[in-house]
Design an enzyme around this catalytic site. Structure first.
Site, PDB file in Angstrom:
ATOM      1  N   GLN A 199      12.162 -36.208  -8.989  1.00 40.57           N
ATOM      2  CA  GLN A 199      12.829 -35.994 -10.265  1.00 40.57           C
ATOM      3  C   GLN A 199      14.235 -35.466  -9.979  1.00 40.57           C
ATOM      4  O   GLN A 199      14.410 -34.321  -9.550  1.00 40.57           O
ATOM      5  CB  GLN A 199      12.031 -35.034 -11.119  1.00 40.57           C
ATOM      6  CG  GLN A 199      10.593 -35.490 -11.362  1.00 40.57           C
ATOM      7  CD  GLN A 199      10.501 -36.740 -12.209  1.00 40.57           C
ATOM      8  OE1 GLN A 199      10.603 -36.697 -13.431  1.00 40.57           O
ATOM      9  NE2 GLN A 199      10.280 -37.884 -11.575  1.00 40.57           N
ATOM     10  N   ALA A 240       8.792 -33.210 -21.928  1.00 37.66           N
ATOM     11  CA  ALA A 240       8.680 -33.969 -20.688  1.00 37.66           C
ATOM     12  C   ALA A 240      10.049 -34.443 -20.203  1.00 37.66           C
ATOM     13  O   ALA A 240      11.072 -34.255 -20.868  1.00 37.66           O
ATOM     14  CB  ALA A 240       7.738 -35.148 -20.883  1.00 37.66           C
ATOM     15  N   HIS A 241      10.043 -35.097 -19.035  1.00 40.45           N
ATOM     16  CA  HIS A 241      11.306 -35.468 -18.400  1.00 40.45           C
ATOM     17  C   HIS A 241      12.128 -36.423 -19.268  1.00 40.45           C
ATOM     18  O   HIS A 241      11.606 -37.324 -19.902  1.00 40.45           O
ATOM     19  CB  HIS A 241      11.082 -36.058 -16.996  1.00 40.45           C
ATOM     20  CG  HIS A 241      10.189 -37.251 -16.941  1.00 40.45           C
ATOM     21  ND1 HIS A 241       9.809 -37.833 -15.753  1.00 40.45           N
ATOM     22  CD2 HIS A 241       9.597 -37.989 -17.907  1.00 40.45           C
ATOM     23  CE1 HIS A 241       9.036 -38.864 -15.987  1.00 40.45           C
ATOM     24  NE2 HIS A 241       8.897 -38.985 -17.291  1.00 40.45           N
ATOM     25  N   ASN A 242      13.429 -36.154 -19.276  1.00 41.64           N
ATOM     26  CA  ASN A 242      14.414 -36.950 -20.016  1.00 41.64           C
ATOM     27  C   ASN A 242      14.289 -36.824 -21.523  1.00 41.64           C
ATOM     28  O   ASN A 242      14.962 -37.562 -22.265  1.00 41.64           O
ATOM     29  CB  ASN A 242      14.354 -38.429 -19.632  1.00 41.64           C
ATOM     30  CG  ASN A 242      14.601 -38.650 -18.159  1.00 41.64           C
ATOM     31  OD1 ASN A 242      13.675 -38.982 -17.422  1.00 41.64           O
ATOM     32  ND2 ASN A 242      15.821 -38.448 -17.704  1.00 41.64           N
TER      33      ASN A 242
END
Length: 348
Positions: A199, A240-242
């Site tokens: 990530q 969560a990511h992004n």
């Protein structure tokens, strides 16, 4: 309880209210309208508690103009009593502040830039190239990863962890156990084996952010996870990511936003809501408790999920739900047959 207290006149000027009664009356704490006693101030914003007004022992009550005449004690009159409660609670807040300075057991890298007005608690760790702004309070057991920064007047309660590269704006409040900048859930599958995707993004958070205890905010996979100004998260929320979370939006406990989804400005997401990945909520979207958001939404209020009902009724409804597909096919056959009969009738 505050030793100093405030007069009703002082409070009225601070919260934008009008005093009805003794403006010199001094209050020292805030309490519910049913439990308040002398020296305490209460508020009345929910009509279900109006019956307690006639018997309240509070020194004063924050309420609407229409209730002022029926209030047996001093009153602070304003259009939004709940907002008044929030502002008075800030005045009378008893949460202890940290003593300025650095605890001897804290570990701070020599390359970190910690403002002299900041306080760092016992066993906290501040890694390389970290920037800590003015009046920042970092409680015991916090870990601030390398290359991170925390803006002026922010406060981290015990055991908050910021991974590397996290950016926190000014006046943030982050409660205990929260983790910001941990890896998002990124894996590729190769012949049944999961291959980790590093990530590479960061987390960037604006000013006046607050989140409750034990929240998790993932770093971006490539681009950053972005949280706007004035965002409020309850306990146990997950971004969560992004993910992107717009200015002045709020989310209640046990809710989550999946990867690469965007929540607009001034949105409210109630408790136990799931926002699925790669969708967008426009500005001003409001989602009620227990909902699953599976597609992009325009401005408005939305609900899903099954409301509580007696168990026997719920079982009958589930049985009917399982029959919906067959009922739909039957309806189509009946509609087709009805159309045929009407056509035959027209031909006669």
């Amino acid at each position: 309880m505050s030793d100093k207290g405030y007069t009703l006149e002082e409070i009225a000027q601070s919260i934008g209210a009008t005093v009805s009664g003794n403006a010199a009356c001094r209050v020292f704490a805030i309490n519910t309208i049913q439990d308040a006693s002398e020296g305490e101030i209460a508020f009345l914003s929910n009509p279900k508690y109006q019956s307690y007004l006639k018997s309240t022992k509070a020194s004063a009550v924050i309420l609407l103009q229409e209730l002022a005449d029926s209030c047996p004690v001093n009153a602070l009159v304003m259009d939004n009593p709940y907002l008044g409660f929030a502002k008075v609670a800030q005045l009378l807040d008893t949460t202890p502040s940290q003593t300025p300075g650095i605890h001897p057991s804290a570990v701070i890298d020599s390359t970190a830039d910690v403002d002299p007005t900041a306080s760092v608690g016992a066993n906290a760790v501040i890694e390389s190239n970290v920037t800590i702004g003015r009046n920042v309070q970092i409680a015991s057991g916090c870990v601030i990863g390398q290359d991170s920064s925390i803006g002026d007047d922010s406060r981290l309660f015990a055991n908050v962890s910021l991974y590397h590269g996290v950016v926190i704006g000014k006046r943030a409040i982050i409660h205990g156990g929260t983790v910001i900048g941990s890896d998002g859930f990124g894996f590729a599958n190769e012949a049944g084996v999961w291959i980790k995707i590093p990530q590479l993004g960061n987390v960037v958070i604006g000013d006046d952010f607050e989140c409750g205890a034990n929240c998790t905010i993932d770093r971006g996979a490539i681009n950053d996870t972005i949280i706007g100004d004035g965002v409020k998260l309850d306990n146990m929320c997950h971004l969560a990511h992004n993910a992107e979370f717009g200015d002045h939006s709020a989310m209640a406990a046990y809710s989550g936003v999946a990867g690469s989804s965007k929540v607009g400005k001034y949105c409210t997401i109630s408790g136990r809501v799931s926002v699925l990945g790669h969708i967008e909520l426009a500005d001003g979207v409001h989602v009620t408790a227990g909902s699953q958001v599976s597609k992009s939404l325009e401005k408005g209020a939305y609900s899903s999920g099954t409301p509580l009902m007696p168990n026997r009724e719920w079982k009958r409804n589930v049985t009917r739900l399982r029959q919906l597909d067959e009922i739909a096919r039957t309806m189509k056959r009946l509609e087709k047959r009805l159309a045929e009969l009407e056509s035959e009738k027209d031909d006669e």
